[in-house]
Design an enzyme around this catalytic site. Sequence first.
Site, short mmCIF file in Angstrom:
data_model
loop_
_atom_site.label_atom_id
_atom_site.label_comp_id
_atom_site.label_asym_id
_atom_site.label_seq_id
_atom_site.Cartn_x
_atom_site.Cartn_y
_atom_site.Cartn_z
N ASN A 1 70.19 55.17 1.57
CA ASN A 1 71.53 54.59 1.46
C ASN A 1 71.59 53.39 0.53
O ASN A 1 72.64 53.07 0.00
CB ASN A 1 72.07 54.21 2.85
CG ASN A 1 71.08 53.44 3.66
OD1 ASN A 1 69.94 53.87 3.87
ND2 ASN A 1 71.47 52.28 4.15
N ALA B 1 76.94 59.79 12.67
CA ALA B 1 75.53 60.10 12.45
C ALA B 1 74.62 59.30 13.38
O ALA B 1 73.56 59.79 13.78
CB ALA B 1 75.16 59.83 11.00
N CYS C 1 71.58 45.53 6.39
CA CYS C 1 72.68 46.13 7.14
C CYS C 1 74.08 45.63 6.80
O CYS C 1 74.97 46.41 6.54
CB CYS C 1 72.49 46.01 8.65
SG CYS C 1 71.11 46.96 9.20
N HIS D 1 82.54 59.79 7.67
CA HIS D 1 83.12 58.75 6.81
C HIS D 1 82.31 58.47 5.55
O HIS D 1 82.68 57.60 4.76
CB HIS D 1 83.38 57.46 7.61
CG HIS D 1 82.17 56.65 7.95
ND1 HIS D 1 81.91 55.44 7.37
CD2 HIS D 1 81.17 56.88 8.82
CE1 HIS D 1 80.79 54.93 7.88
NE2 HIS D 1 80.33 55.79 8.75
C1 LIG Z 1 71.43 56.82 5.82
C2 LIG Z 1 72.36 56.55 6.97
N1 LIG Z 1 72.07 57.03 8.18
C3 LIG Z 1 72.85 56.82 9.25
C4 LIG Z 1 74.01 56.09 9.13
C5 LIG Z 1 74.91 55.91 10.34
O1 LIG Z 1 76.05 56.71 10.21
P1 LIG Z 1 77.37 56.50 11.12
O2 LIG Z 1 78.12 55.37 10.50
O3 LIG Z 1 78.11 57.80 11.03
O4 LIG Z 1 76.93 56.22 12.49
C6 LIG Z 1 74.36 55.55 7.90
C7 LIG Z 1 75.54 54.69 7.75
O5 LIG Z 1 75.55 53.73 7.00
C8 LIG Z 1 73.51 55.78 6.77
O6 LIG Z 1 73.79 55.29 5.57
#
Ligand SMILES: Cc1ncc(COP(=O)(O)O)c(C=O)c1O
Length: 382
Positions: A153, A73, A327, A203
């Site tokens: 998240n 992402a 983070c 993932h």
């Molecule tokens: C809300 C959100 N956006 C983006 C990401 C980034 O995703 P990726 O680990 O696939 O790069 C995360 C990963 O923790 C996330 O929780």
Amino acid sequence: MDLPIYFDYNASTPCLPEVVEAIVPYFTSSFGNASSIHHPYGWLAEEAVETAREQVATLIRAEANEIVFTSGATEALNLGIKGIAQMADPGKNHLITIATEHKAVLDTMESLVDRGFELTCLPVSAEGEISLDLLRSSFRENTLMVVAMMANNETGNLHPIKEMAALSKAHGALFLTDAVQAVGKVPVDVRDLGVDLLALSGHKMYAPKGVGALFIKKGLPKIQLKAQITGGGHERGRRSGTLNVPGIVGLGKAAEHCLDDLQEESHRLFNLKKELENGLLQIQGCRLNGSSHRLPHVCNVSFNGVSGKSLLIRVNKKFAVSSGAACSSISDKPSHVLTAMGLDQRTAMATLRLSLGRFTTAADVAFAIEYIREVIEDLRSI
Ligand SMILES: Cc1ncc(COP(=O)(O)O)c(C=O)c1O
């Protein structure tokens, strides 16, 4: 090693056994390059990629040719945000986002400020909610794009994406949603939501790490987007690089599974989470972070009168959870999400995020409540 019970599904999910089974042949017998058009090894790989594209599209009610596979992402968000910005009319240089976005969005948008873009970062309420009135009044003539996450998240808050996308459209701006934590957990229908772009990650939905996708709406007006990784012109010129066939196959298979039992699984998790929250809230000085409209499987709680570091160390002996730190759990800084919601530094640090998933049981939840209660009482008595 005696592993703790896993309560961190928002950080990463295990691959489903069916996903692993589907992937294995693409490491061994069907290992071909999906771009090798002259022999069956390539044809098999390409066919598998196109099946996965259909499966991912079906999960979010998109069409297969609206899906671009990426490494995750973070890359999908970079492609969406920078790709749009670099193709924009120079007069359209205003961007809007939200203070509680993931760093993959915030840092990417900040990088555009260095290139002459203006950024409005909207605050949230004490519950982490986005104000539609505030968004409405933030549009300018030159607003190019709004970026907002579907589900947070850390708190699990679900945001009014449909309304935000409609407001963006009415003001001539594109709307990109980071749906990483929502896809596969709650119904996502890109047509109904009216979003222009959407990012998702393997993932977080029982597929492997290192694979994700960007949905790019087709039709008129055509979304112009500049590739961020150039080379062989893969993914119809939008993302070059040999395709990660096993990862993509896994993402497709996981998408199929998530769709099959989405209602049932989210109902099961919602009940478990309710149990967990009710139990934790019985502990004196426990507060719940987030709004009343949240993902079914995420619980974010803070405790007063305890040190965040000691809390995390003690809880992590038995449970893999995430903290209220930025983070990563080893960070000393409080989470930007919790501080944007007005939590003071100490309370933000004394926070636990427990995210449940497919392998969480009622017994795990009961044990977590008891164990966390003991830890809190013990820490307060010291
Ligand atoms: C809300 C959100 N956006 C983006 C990401 C980034 O995703 P990726 O680990 O696939 O790069 C995360 C990963 O923790 C996330 O929780």
